[in-house]
Scaffold this motif. Structure first.
Motif, PDB file in Angstrom:
ATOM      1  N   ASP A   1      15.943  14.756  36.298  1.00 24.81           N
ATOM      2  CA  ASP A   1      15.785  16.154  35.888  1.00 24.81           C
ATOM      3  C   ASP A   1      14.916  16.813  36.960  1.00 24.81           C
TER       4      ASP A   1
ATOM      5  N   GLU B   1      20.735  16.560  35.832  1.00 17.51           N
ATOM      6  CA  GLU B   1      21.003  17.623  34.865  1.00 17.51           C
ATOM      7  C   GLU B   1      22.000  18.648  35.390  1.00 17.51           C
TER       8      GLU B   1
ATOM      9  N   TRP C   1      18.151  12.589  31.031  1.00 12.02           N
ATOM     10  CA  TRP C   1      17.249  12.975  32.130  1.00 12.02           C
ATOM     11  C   TRP C   1      15.913  13.502  31.626  1.00 12.02           C
TER      12      TRP C   1
HETATM   13 CA    CA Z   1      14.905  18.685  30.766  1.00 12.02          CA
END
Ligand code: CA
Ligand code: IPD
Ligand code: CA
Ligand code: CA
Length: 268
Positions: free
Chosen positions: A86, A69, A214
């Motif tokens: 993530d 991310e 993600w």
């Molecule tokens: Ca997220």
């Protein structure tokens, strides 16, 4: 079931990043926070956790690529493997000291999702799944999606696109339509957690629009390996491409999908 070498790599990275997030949790005043867009925040905790995961995975599998991310796309020498990460799913919760947030790590091999891990360091619940090998909670309990077949009995999770986010008005109509048919609607604030809890049978279903790869990648493997069905909101397998997702036990999708879709045809 003993964890595979691959899962051990993923678990080591997640637990290390989890310790970092736990240290930062509740220390919002000390954290530098910036705004990426409407209702979209990032803090030093997100970056610290991502750095740890990046270094650990790179050390264990040097050639693999990344989609993360905060870092974005990082090309690897090995074009067949890519981590989708993530480091902190549920940043808004985190910044409000709400203990519902997760680390989400998935592995893609030749464009197919083959492994997923979702970890809440506060509850110490670690969800893992490998393609063809099932899904597990804390390496012990096998996950199974809920068996409920009647939509009226279900508890369904979703994500709310707040003010300024795409799909805000459409979501209101979807929520209104869904509320007429289910026993309860929940919103945890972490899409990865929503998918893990759907895999665990806590939620009967989860839908959300405009997610990023993600947010979903690990959860998709988890729900599939728990015997569930994941699609986009037209019933196709394009979730990672268009960001829209529905996860159920399969049977419920036949009832829930038309309800959600009915909102698209209704005037505001
Ligand atoms: Ca997220
Ligand atoms: C968010 C969470 C949330 C979802 C948002 C995502 P972040 O991710 O998954 O549940 O509703 O759409 O952006 O920004 O906390 O990693
Ligand atoms: Ca974010
Ligand atoms: Ca995040």
């Amino acid at each position: 079931m003993p964890a595979s070498a691959l899962m051990n790599v993923m678990m080591t990275a997640a637990r290390k990043a989890g310790r970092s997030l736990s240290r930062d949790f509740g220390e919002v005043e000390q954290l530098q926070v910036s705004v990426k867009g409407p209702a979209n925040f990032v803090s030093a905790a997100d970056h610290r956790a991502e750095d740890i995961i990046y270094k650990e995975l790179l050390k264990a599998r040097p050639g693999y690529g990344f989609l993360m991310e905060e870092r974005g796309l990082v090309e690897g020498v090995d074009k067949t493997h890519r981590w989708i990460v993530d480091p902190l799913d549920g940043t808004t919760n985190f910044l409000h000291s709400i203990p519902l947030f997760t680390i989400s790590i998935a592995l893609e091999r030749e464009g197919q999702l083959v492994a997923g891990l979702i970890y809440n360091p506060i509850s110490d619940e670690l969800y893992t799944a490998e393609k063809g090998k099932g899904a597990f909670l804390n390496d012990r309990r096998r996950l199974r999606v809920a068996a409920r077949r009647n939509l009226n009995d279900t508890v369904v999770a979703t994500g709310i696109p707040h003010r300024g986010r795409p799909g805000h008005k459409l979501f209101r109509r979807e929520l209104t339509a869904t509320m007429e048919h289910v026993a309860g609607v929940r919103r945890t604030g972490s899409a990865a957690l929503d998918l893990a809890w759907t895999a665990a049978g806590r939620f009967d279903a989860f839908w959300e629009r405009n997610l990023k790869p993600w947010d979903m990648a690990a959860g998709i493997v988890m729900v599939r390996e728990a015997g569930g069905l994941v699609s986009d909101l037209s019933g196709a397998d394009q979730m990672l491409e268009n960001g829209h997702i529905l996860a159920t036990n399969g049977t419920l999708a036949k009832e829930l999908l038309p309800v959600i879709q009915s909102a698209q045809d209704t005037a505001v």
